[in-house]
Scaffold this motif. Structure first.
Motif, PDB file in Angstrom:
ATOM      1  N   GLY A  33     -62.833  30.710 -27.004  1.00 50.25           N
ATOM      2  CA  GLY A  33     -63.877  31.642 -27.426  1.00 50.25           C
ATOM      3  C   GLY A  33     -63.319  32.732 -28.324  1.00 50.25           C
ATOM      4  O   GLY A  33     -63.975  33.159 -29.288  1.00 50.25           O
ATOM      5  N   GLN A  67     -60.574  33.323 -22.089  1.00 53.39           N
ATOM      6  CA  GLN A  67     -61.288  32.364 -22.935  1.00 53.39           C
ATOM      7  C   GLN A  67     -60.606  32.283 -24.310  1.00 53.39           C
ATOM      8  O   GLN A  67     -61.100  32.809 -25.302  1.00 53.39           O
ATOM      9  CB  GLN A  67     -62.755  32.780 -23.102  1.00 53.39           C
ATOM     10  CG  GLN A  67     -63.525  32.943 -21.810  1.00 53.39           C
ATOM     11  CD  GLN A  67     -63.757  31.624 -21.113  1.00 53.39           C
ATOM     12  OE1 GLN A  67     -63.708  30.560 -21.733  1.00 53.39           O
ATOM     13  NE2 GLN A  67     -64.017  31.676 -19.808  1.00 53.39           N
ATOM     14  N   ASP A  98     -70.353  29.495 -25.765  1.00 51.13           N
ATOM     15  CA  ASP A  98     -70.003  28.835 -24.496  1.00 51.13           C
ATOM     16  C   ASP A  98     -69.012  29.678 -23.694  1.00 51.13           C
ATOM     17  O   ASP A  98     -69.131  29.802 -22.468  1.00 51.13           O
ATOM     18  CB  ASP A  98     -69.412  27.452 -24.774  1.00 51.13           C
ATOM     19  CG  ASP A  98     -70.446  26.472 -25.292  1.00 51.13           C
ATOM     20  OD1 ASP A  98     -71.653  26.759 -25.132  1.00 51.13           O
ATOM     21  OD2 ASP A  98     -70.058  25.429 -25.862  1.00 51.13           O
ATOM     22  N   SER A  99     -68.031  30.253 -24.390  1.00 54.50           N
ATOM     23  CA  SER A  99     -67.041  31.079 -23.693  1.00 54.50           C
ATOM     24  C   SER A  99     -67.677  32.362 -23.162  1.00 54.50           C
ATOM     25  O   SER A  99     -67.331  32.821 -22.064  1.00 54.50           O
ATOM     26  CB  SER A  99     -65.890  31.419 -24.640  1.00 54.50           C
ATOM     27  OG  SER A  99     -65.235  30.240 -25.077  1.00 54.50           O
ATOM     28  N   ASP A 108     -69.468  31.486 -19.959  1.00 56.35           N
ATOM     29  CA  ASP A 108     -68.533  31.332 -18.838  1.00 56.35           C
ATOM     30  C   ASP A 108     -67.988  32.673 -18.381  1.00 56.35           C
ATOM     31  O   ASP A 108     -67.750  32.874 -17.179  1.00 56.35           O
ATOM     32  CB  ASP A 108     -67.386  30.413 -19.244  1.00 56.35           C
ATOM     33  CG  ASP A 108     -67.856  28.997 -19.553  1.00 56.35           C
ATOM     34  OD1 ASP A 108     -69.009  28.681 -19.196  1.00 56.35           O
ATOM     35  OD2 ASP A 108     -67.099  28.235 -20.172  1.00 56.35           O
ATOM     36  N   TRP A 109     -67.765  33.584 -19.315  1.00 53.43           N
ATOM     37  CA  TRP A 109     -67.154  34.864 -18.977  1.00 53.43           C
ATOM     38  C   TRP A 109     -68.138  35.796 -18.271  1.00 53.43           C
ATOM     39  O   TRP A 109     -67.776  36.552 -17.383  1.00 53.43           O
ATOM     40  CB  TRP A 109     -66.614  35.521 -20.239  1.00 53.43           C
ATOM     41  CG  TRP A 109     -65.707  36.679 -19.991  1.00 53.43           C
ATOM     42  CD1 TRP A 109     -64.542  36.672 -19.293  1.00 53.43           C
ATOM     43  CD2 TRP A 109     -65.896  38.019 -20.458  1.00 53.43           C
ATOM     44  NE1 TRP A 109     -63.970  37.926 -19.298  1.00 53.43           N
ATOM     45  CE2 TRP A 109     -64.781  38.775 -20.003  1.00 53.43           C
ATOM     46  CE3 TRP A 109     -66.875  38.653 -21.218  1.00 53.43           C
ATOM     47  CZ2 TRP A 109     -64.639  40.124 -20.285  1.00 53.43           C
ATOM     48  CZ3 TRP A 109     -66.723  39.994 -21.501  1.00 53.43           C
ATOM     49  CH2 TRP A 109     -65.624  40.729 -21.035  1.00 53.43           C
ATOM     50  N   LEU A 156     -68.427  27.757 -29.883  1.00 57.67           N
ATOM     51  CA  LEU A 156     -67.271  28.061 -29.046  1.00 57.67           C
ATOM     52  C   LEU A 156     -67.404  29.442 -28.409  1.00 57.67           C
ATOM     53  O   LEU A 156     -67.191  29.611 -27.203  1.00 57.67           O
ATOM     54  CB  LEU A 156     -65.987  28.012 -29.881  1.00 57.67           C
ATOM     55  CG  LEU A 156     -65.270  26.675 -30.031  1.00 57.67           C
ATOM     56  CD1 LEU A 156     -64.010  26.867 -30.873  1.00 57.67           C
ATOM     57  CD2 LEU A 156     -64.929  26.062 -28.699  1.00 57.67           C
TER      58      LEU A 156
END
Length: 301
Positions: free
Chosen positions: A33, A30, A289-290, A293-294, A286
């Motif tokens: 991120g 990421q 969101d990262s 996802d992670w 940022l």
């Protein structure tokens, strides 16, 4: 005679440990991120060391330097009272990050416990709590914060605006509760929860020891995301005169008052505080969101 590379000189165990580091894996997976996290760390460092890195006292008035344009002495210019804008932005980071973090922590923790409790008991308890959440969610977050500030007022204690923190945290509670409840419903269906109830454990023990830890991932994501929301909300309240009071430096407060009167003569009074707010909110979004996802297995390759 061949020359060994730096990677070959590192012991294999240390190479594997470095490559398996969660920080490195997050940076590689990421990058956006990681960039957001870097901005957050820089802001946090500036806030912690504000008294040392700020070139001037943020509250010092200098009538000989009123509305001074950006220069070597004042890199970001001065305001209508001759106060250095760079120093006020650096100290304003301390205000924004402290209020944003505490508000998000309080709101997400209370909302998380409410959501887990609602999912655990179900039935009428869940129905009543969720209807209460629906009612609160019907109000825009800024309107609800304004109502809370108007009711409780502003009364800083030991330099901390506890009422302002509460006013920002309360609108976060139902939003966090709705998300955490969705994750807790899946945990509630697990066999070990029924086994714990059959074993005679207290409800509070099951909620705190068995359910709450299993919704930690969405909780951390919400905590990060709502820090950005809390920073923006604090700036909005300060801009409206219901947040931080003068002469304490705050980004939203720097956009209000004389800044609106001198926006043509001294546009830097609005430009740089606005950029600070935008950069902080963008960095947290940022990173949030990262982080989502992670941590979410569905987004992993």
């Amino acid at each position: 005679m061949s020359v060994s590379t730096s990677d070959e000189m590192v012991p294999p165990t240390r190479r594997r440990a470095w490559r398996s580091s969660p920080v490195l894996r997050f940076v590689l997976a990421q990058p956006l991120g990681a960039a957001g996290l870097l901005v957050i760390l820089i802001m946090a460092g500036a806030a912690i060391l504000a008294n040392r890195v700020a070139p001037y006292d943020p509250e010092a008035v200098d009538f000989m330097a009123m509305l001074a344009a950006p220069s070597f002495d004042h890199p970001l210019g001065t305001d209508a009272f001759g106060r250095d804008i760079l120093s006020r932005i650096i100290h304003g980071a301390r205000t924004a990050l402290s209020i944003g973090f505490l508000s998000s922590l309080l709101g997400c923790t209370a909302g998380g416990l409410l959501g887990v409790t609602s999912a655990y008991f179900g039935g009428k308890v869940d129905l009543i709590l969720q209807r209460f959440v629906d009612i609160v969610l019907s109000f825009p977050i800024i309107v609800l914060a304004l109502v809370v500030v108007a009711v409780v007022g502003r009364q800083p204690i030991a330099g901390i605006d506890l009422n302002l923190i509460a006013a920002i945290a309360i609108p976060i509670v139902p939003r966090a509760a709705r998300v955490i409840r969705s994750a807790a419903l899946a945990v509630r269906a697990m066999p070990y929860i029924d086994a714990a109830r059959a074993g005679g454990y207290r409800h509070s023990h099951i909620i705190l020891r068995h359910m709450a830890p299993n919704v930690l991932a969405p909780y951390l994501i919400l905590l990060t995301a709502y820090i950005a929301q809390a920073i923006l909300l604090e700036a909005s309240l300060s801009f409206l005169g219901l947040g931080v009071s003068e002469p304490k430096p705050a980004w939203g407060l720097m956009l209000a008052g004389d800044s609106a009167n001198f926006y043509q003569e001294a546009p830097w009074m609005i430009l740089f505080p606005g950029l600070a707010i935008s950069l902080a909110v963008f960095a947290f979004n940022l990173f949030g969101d990262s982080l989502r996802d992670w941590l979410d297995p569905k987004f992993r390759m």
